[in-house]
Design an enzyme around this catalytic site. Structure first.
Site, mmCIF file in Angstrom:
data_model
loop_
_atom_site.group_PDB
_atom_site.id
_atom_site.type_symbol
_atom_site.label_atom_id
_atom_site.label_comp_id
_atom_site.label_asym_id
_atom_site.label_seq_id
_atom_site.Cartn_x
_atom_site.Cartn_y
_atom_site.Cartn_z
ATOM 1 N N GLY A 1 0.760 -1.076 0.164
ATOM 2 C CA GLY A 1 0.140 -0.069 0.175
ATOM 3 C C GLY A 1 0.759 1.445 -0.249
ATOM 4 C CG ASP B 1 -2.421 -5.315 6.254
ATOM 5 O OD1 ASP B 1 -2.127 -5.626 5.504
ATOM 6 O OD2 ASP B 1 -3.739 -3.862 6.155
ATOM 7 N N GLY C 1 -0.068 -4.806 0.314
ATOM 8 C CA GLY C 1 -1.465 -4.766 -0.592
ATOM 9 C C GLY C 1 -1.236 -5.632 -1.297
ATOM 10 C CD GLU D 1 2.519 -6.611 6.354
ATOM 11 O OE1 GLU D 1 2.286 -5.770 4.802
ATOM 12 O OE2 GLU D 1 3.130 -7.218 6.274
#
Length: 365
Positions: free
Chosen positions: A76, A156, A125, A148
């Site tokens: 992301g 996530d 992402g 992350e």
């Protein structure tokens, strides 16, 4: 939307290129200078295209690729998250994640074959828009990771669901260390399905316009190169089965394998808070079961991370200033208590993501 979903031939600057050919529709992530990092506009554009193609009888297969030579997607747009967490109120990031996680769930349940070409770098992402698909192709160039914990965040986009289902404790190892894996290990961990050499990708992607997916895969698939993780299962499974991050580090440090000791040193450089929340998230994800319920949990965790000092500091150190010297707060595992971890899983009330049955996330404990 149907018209714009069918072709972007005259809009090569669009962040997501859309076109159809024969029986296939093609999504190309098109921010190569940013390694195709996802932003909110891209997420919405992909979702709109999937809606149009779902109802288009001429489209039998959807194919995801990335522009440029470096990879499918590096994750992301975390610079935007950094700025929002530091200077804003977090609502922009929460809105982005809400749409992104809904897209991840949609990809997993899409009624037509969704083929993800996971060539080159696929992280964060990028894993979310590829590894939930029906047909996930890796190459000798694939480098897949959920990194992350190194930026003060937690896996996530359904990452804790995917890694929680990997054999033994391989997923725990990958989630905590953020290690990059290649094609063989991605297949072993259930993040990919087929190996096709990068030199054959052009022919494979073109074949999908004329052939059913199974036929196209069969024409190009080859045995994957041997990965590394299978030979490390003994110490990974033994060490990461421990009850706490502190004990995992102790077991890794005490193990005779140099690679285990190296993993311990890697963990000690990550955000202590992120490590503890990640371990809890992976273990809860296994009990939650469905992807939708796990995404609900991840949304809670992600929103809580916006008010954690480690997210801003981690992105600053790794991406903004690139000094690679984050100052975590708290700075040690011992200082991160159970109450601090539980805060990340607190219900959001009317702000819940609501993908799971009933709109909420039952406490899995």
């Amino acid at each position: 939307m149907t018209g714009s979903a069918r072709s972007d031939a005259h809009d090569t600057a669009a962040p997501v290129l859309l076109r159809t050919r024969g029986r296939a529709a093609y999504l190309t992530l098109n921010r190569p200078r940013a390694l195709n990092a996802l932003n909110h506009v891209m997420v919405r554009r992909i979702d709109e295209a999937l809606t149009a193609w779902e109802h288009d009888p001429a489209v039998e297969t959807v194919v995801l690729t990335g522009a440029g030579e470096r990879g499918l997607c590096a994750g992301g747009d975390i610079r935007a998250v950094h700025d929002d967490a530091r200077d804003g109120d977090g609502t922009a990031s929460a809105a982005f994640w809400r749409d992104e996680y809904h897209l991840n769930a949609r990809i997993a349940r899409y009624p037509k074959p969704y083929v993800a070409v996971m060539d080159g770098i696929v992280m964060g992402g990028g894993v979310g828009v590829s590894a939930h698909g029906d047909v996930r192709v890796v190459t000798e160039r694939s480098r897949i990771a959920m990194p992350e914990t190194g930026i003060g965040f937690v896996p996530d986009v359904g990452g804790t669901h995917l890694l929680g289902r990997a054999p033994g404790e391989l997923g725990t190892h990958l989630a905590l260390t953020g290690a990059r894996i290649g094609a063989g290990d991605a297949l072993l961990c259930g993040l990919a399905d087929h190996y096709i050499p990068s030199e054959a990708l052009g022919s494979f992607v073109a074949d999908l316009a004329a052939r059913p997916v199974t036929d196209a895969v069969a024409r190009h698939e080859q045995p994957a190169p041997q990965g590394l993780l299978a030979g490390r299962r003994d110490w990974i499974d033994a060490c990461y089965a421990a009850g706490t991050v502190e004990e995992i580090v102790e077991r890794l440090s005490a193990h005779g394998d140099p690679e285990a000791k190296e993993a311990a040193e890697t963990l000690l450089a990550k955000s202590p808070t992120s490590l503890k929340v990640t371990l809890a998230a992976i273990r809860r994800a296994r009990r939650l079961g469905s992807l939708e319920r796990v995404l609900d949990q991840e949304y809670r965790v992600s929103c809580a991370a916006l008010s954690s000092p480690d997210l801003v500091e981690g992105i600053r150190a790794q991406i903004i200033d690139k000094d690679r010297a984050p100052r975590w707060s708290p700075a040690s595992l011992a200082e991160v208590g159970d109450t601090a971890v539980e805060r990340f899983f607190a219900p959001l009330g009317d702000r819940e993501l609501g993908l799971g049955q009933g709109g909420g996330v039952p406490d899995p404990r």
